[in-house]
Design a protein around this motif. Structure first.
Motif, PDB file in Angstrom:
ATOM      1  N   THR A 189      20.291   3.390  17.343  1.00 54.81           N
ATOM      2  CA  THR A 189      21.623   3.609  16.765  1.00 54.81           C
ATOM      3  C   THR A 189      21.884   2.584  15.676  1.00 54.81           C
ATOM      4  O   THR A 189      22.429   2.913  14.621  1.00 54.81           O
ATOM      5  N   SER A 190      21.487   1.351  15.906  1.00 56.39           N
ATOM      6  CA  SER A 190      21.691   0.320  14.902  1.00 56.39           C
ATOM      7  C   SER A 190      20.813   0.582  13.674  1.00 56.39           C
ATOM      8  O   SER A 190      21.245   0.420  12.528  1.00 56.39           O
ATOM      9  N   LEU A 191      19.575   1.001  13.928  1.00 54.29           N
ATOM     10  CA  LEU A 191      18.664   1.307  12.827  1.00 54.29           C
ATOM     11  C   LEU A 191      19.281   2.368  11.920  1.00 54.29           C
ATOM     12  O   LEU A 191      19.259   2.245  10.687  1.00 54.29           O
ATOM     13  N   GLU A 192      19.841   3.403  12.538  1.00 52.12           N
ATOM     14  CA  GLU A 192      20.434   4.485  11.749  1.00 52.12           C
ATOM     15  C   GLU A 192      21.542   3.959  10.843  1.00 52.12           C
ATOM     16  O   GLU A 192      21.669   4.373   9.700  1.00 52.12           O
ATOM     17  N   ARG A 193      22.319   3.014  11.379  1.00 54.10           N
ATOM     18  CA  ARG A 193      23.409   2.440  10.587  1.00 54.10           C
ATOM     19  C   ARG A 193      22.888   1.558   9.463  1.00 54.10           C
ATOM     20  O   ARG A 193      23.538   1.394   8.438  1.00 54.10           O
ATOM     21  N   ALA A 194      21.725   0.967   9.665  1.00 58.32           N
ATOM     22  CA  ALA A 194      21.193   0.029   8.669  1.00 58.32           C
ATOM     23  C   ALA A 194      20.467   0.742   7.521  1.00 58.32           C
ATOM     24  O   ALA A 194      20.176   0.137   6.492  1.00 58.32           O
ATOM     25  N   LEU A 195      20.144   2.026   7.712  1.00 59.56           N
ATOM     26  CA  LEU A 195      19.426   2.751   6.650  1.00 59.56           C
ATOM     27  C   LEU A 195      20.329   2.907   5.425  1.00 59.56           C
ATOM     28  O   LEU A 195      21.522   3.157   5.547  1.00 59.56           O
ATOM     29  N   THR A 196      19.735   2.740   4.262  1.00 60.47           N
ATOM     30  CA  THR A 196      20.477   2.936   3.009  1.00 60.47           C
ATOM     31  C   THR A 196      19.734   3.969   2.176  1.00 60.47           C
ATOM     32  O   THR A 196      18.628   4.389   2.546  1.00 60.47           O
ATOM     33  N   SER A 197      20.315   4.341   1.054  1.00 64.60           N
ATOM     34  CA  SER A 197      19.619   5.323   0.201  1.00 64.60           C
ATOM     35  C   SER A 197      18.358   4.701  -0.403  1.00 64.60           C
ATOM     36  O   SER A 197      17.498   5.402  -0.915  1.00 64.60           O
ATOM     37  N   ALA A 198      18.248   3.357  -0.332  1.00 67.38           N
ATOM     38  CA  ALA A 198      17.076   2.688  -0.906  1.00 67.38           C
ATOM     39  C   ALA A 198      16.032   2.323   0.156  1.00 67.38           C
ATOM     40  O   ALA A 198      15.020   1.694  -0.160  1.00 67.38           O
ATOM     41  N   THR A 199      16.259   2.719   1.415  1.00 71.04           N
ATOM     42  CA  THR A 199      15.293   2.347   2.465  1.00 71.04           C
ATOM     43  C   THR A 199      13.963   3.060   2.244  1.00 71.04           C
ATOM     44  O   THR A 199      13.905   4.291   2.229  1.00 71.04           O
ATOM     45  N   ARG A 200      12.889   2.277   2.090  1.00 70.03           N
ATOM     46  CA  ARG A 200      11.567   2.862   1.834  1.00 70.03           C
ATOM     47  C   ARG A 200      10.573   2.572   2.951  1.00 70.03           C
ATOM     48  O   ARG A 200       9.444   3.041   2.920  1.00 70.03           O
ATOM     49  N   ALA A 243       0.844  -1.212   0.000  1.00 72.33           N
ATOM     50  CA  ALA A 243       0.000   0.000   0.000  1.00 72.33           C
ATOM     51  C   ALA A 243       0.873   1.254   0.000  1.00 72.33           C
ATOM     52  O   ALA A 243       0.465   2.302  -0.498  1.00 72.33           O
ATOM     53  N   LEU A 244       2.072   1.131   0.564  1.00 69.52           N
ATOM     54  CA  LEU A 244       3.013   2.261   0.571  1.00 69.52           C
ATOM     55  C   LEU A 244       3.839   2.310  -0.709  1.00 69.52           C
ATOM     56  O   LEU A 244       4.767   3.112  -0.813  1.00 69.52           O
ATOM     57  N   ASP A 245       3.522   1.424  -1.657  1.00 64.38           N
ATOM     58  CA  ASP A 245       4.252   1.359  -2.921  1.00 64.38           C
ATOM     59  C   ASP A 245       5.680   0.866  -2.754  1.00 64.38           C
ATOM     60  O   ASP A 245       6.551   1.184  -3.567  1.00 64.38           O
ATOM     61  N   VAL A 246       5.919   0.112  -1.700  1.00 69.93           N
ATOM     62  CA  VAL A 246       7.243  -0.499  -1.515  1.00 69.93           C
ATOM     63  C   VAL A 246       7.293  -1.740  -2.397  1.00 69.93           C
ATOM     64  O   VAL A 246       6.332  -2.500  -2.464  1.00 69.93           O
ATOM     65  N   GLY A 247       8.415  -1.931  -3.086  1.00 74.46           N
ATOM     66  CA  GLY A 247       8.513  -3.086  -3.987  1.00 74.46           C
ATOM     67  C   GLY A 247       9.939  -3.335  -4.420  1.00 74.46           C
ATOM     68  O   GLY A 247      10.885  -2.924  -3.732  1.00 74.46           O
ATOM     69  N   PRO A 248      10.107  -3.997  -5.553  1.00 76.29           N
ATOM     70  CA  PRO A 248      11.448  -4.349  -6.033  1.00 76.29           C
ATOM     71  C   PRO A 248      12.361  -3.125  -6.112  1.00 76.29           C
ATOM     72  O   PRO A 248      11.931  -2.048  -6.519  1.00 76.29           O
ATOM     73  N   GLY A 249      13.611  -3.316  -5.669  1.00 82.72           N
ATOM     74  CA  GLY A 249      14.578  -2.215  -5.688  1.00 82.72           C
ATOM     75  C   GLY A 249      14.610  -1.443  -4.379  1.00 82.72           C
ATOM     76  O   GLY A 249      15.495  -0.621  -4.166  1.00 82.72           O
ATOM     77  N   ASP A 250      13.620  -1.692  -3.509  1.00 80.86           N
ATOM     78  CA  ASP A 250      13.548  -0.968  -2.237  1.00 80.86           C
ATOM     79  C   ASP A 250      14.124  -1.809  -1.099  1.00 80.86           C
ATOM     80  O   ASP A 250      14.062  -3.040  -1.131  1.00 80.86           O
TER      81      ASP A 250
END
Ligand SMILES: *Cc1c(COP(=O)(O)O)cnc(C)c1O
Length: 383
Positions: A115-126, A70-77
């Motif tokens: 703190t761990s979450l912040e490290r795990a975020l990438t430019s593709a995190t949706r 519903a959030l339009d999350v899909g392939p590549g994300d």
């Protein structure tokens, strides 16, 4: 005495007349999918949670998947979740087409570490999928602030935490969407599979109603892609019979937890972490001990059933090993997998059984080879 880890027949027996009535209503009406019971349950469940909409689906796994879609999350994300969840959280993310990225958890609470979450975020995190593990609400205020700053939506995995709160907010209402499971063992359980997504966003709710029914807006009119994932009328009617008891069930779970907490004081076994601002739904009562296997054996000798949630973090399973290769430290999740042990906790336990389990915990925690370990107690926690 023998105390089973769980016994679903007890709750069903207590509510047998209401359940029979609910099923009978559906049989007499002769309408089995997407009807009055489902609509009424959605309304009642949304009201109890404090969300504008609830959308019934076929399982908790589907609830997470459809919330992401519903959030339009899909392939590549990328979708970030915690490493010590059960596999369905991961299956749901993968079925949306996205890639799950694991982050670590708070050392005691077992919910997302910021703190761990912040490290795990990438430019593709949706999207971020925090799991309210064991019924304990995650640290949602800082998590919401971080997500808002980066404009990343939150899908709460509420499968274990029906009606748990953070200050005055109920789980499921703190993210963009909240995903619930009604698997039979959950705090609100159907007599089969079921799930729901709650949201207060009208557009997301409309999308979910399309998604769960082949993208169908009217008969044979499909305005988007979709799947088949519906909460059937029999399960919805049963859930309506059980919903009025949910709050009392959670209260009873908390009473039992308080008895266990007291029994563990001054023993080598650590009780579950408590956070003043968050109420606990106590889906599970999970103790911690580095001596887990011995403790489990001794409890079994005394007739007390236990289970381990979970013996491995996600990336500890052969089929999901690659998810540990993202370079994020997951050591708190790995330590939990070695130390956690769940003891019997369900509303229908008798007072005698609760006392028996509490005494067994105390005895095992203060005696035997390897214990006591200098009267360790849970660290003080603020938040
Ligand atoms: C039970 C559970 C699920 C999956 O729910 P199902 O209804 O079994 O699909 C997802 N996440 C967590 C944390 C769960 O406990």
């Amino acid at each position: 005495m023998r105390v089973p880890f769980a016994d679903l027949s007890r709750g069903t027996r207590e509510l047998r007349a209401e359940i029979d009535g609910a099923i009978g209503r559906v049989l007499d009406r002769g309408w089995f999918v997407l009807g009055e019971e489902g609509a009424a349950f959605e309304e009642e469940f949304a009201a109890v949670v404090g969300a504008k909409h609830a959308v019934g689906v076929a399982s908790g796994t589907d609830a997470i998947e459809l919330a992401l879609r519903a959030l339009d999350v899909g392939p590549g994300d990328d979708v970030v979740t915690q490493a010590n969840t059960c596999i369905p959280t991961i299956s749901a993310i993968e079925r949306s087409g996205a890639r799950p990225v694991l982050c670590d958890v708070e050392p005691e609470g077992g919910t997302v570490s910021l703190t761990s979450l912040e490290r795990a975020l990438t430019s593709a995190t949706r999207a971020i999928v925090p799991v309210h593990l064991y019924g304990q609400c995650g640290d949602m205020e800082p998590l919401r602030a971080l997500a808002a700053e980066r404009a990343i939506p939150i899908v709460e995995d509420c499968a274990q935490a029906h009606l748990a709160t953070y200050r005055d907010r109920v789980v499921g209402t703190m993210g963009d969407l909240g995903a619930f499971s009604f698997y039979p063992t959950k705090n609100l359980g159907a007599l089969g599979d079921g799930g729901a997504i709650v949201t207060s966003d009208d557009t997301l709710a409309d999308r979910l109603r399309l998604l769960r029914q082949y993208g169908q807006s009217g008969r044979y009119e499909h305005i988007q892609r979709g799947v088949n994932s519906r909460l059937d009328e029999v399960q919805a009617a049963i859930l309506r019979a059980k919903l009025p008891r949910l709050r009392a069930g959670n209260t009873r779970r908390n009473e039992i937890a308080a008895v266990y907490d007291a029994a563990l004081e001054g023993t080598a076994l650590r009780p579950p972490a408590r956070f003043p601002a968050r109420s606990h739904a106590f889906h599970l009562y999970v103790i911690r001990t580095p001596d887990r296997d011995r403790v489990q054996r001794h409890l079994a000798d005394r007739g007390v059933g236990t289970l381990i949630h979970y013996p491995r973090p996600v990336h500890g399973h052969p089929g999901y090993k690659d998810l540990g290769d993202a370079g994020v430290d997951l050591s708190n999740s790995e330590r939990m997998a070695r130390e956690v042990l769940s003891v019997p906790l369900f509303p229908e336990l008798t007072d005698d059984e609760v006392t028996y389990v509490a005494e067994a915990l105390r005895a095992v925690g203060t005696a035997g080879p390897g214990a006591p370990r200098r009267g360790r107690s849970a660290p003080a926690i603020s938040g």
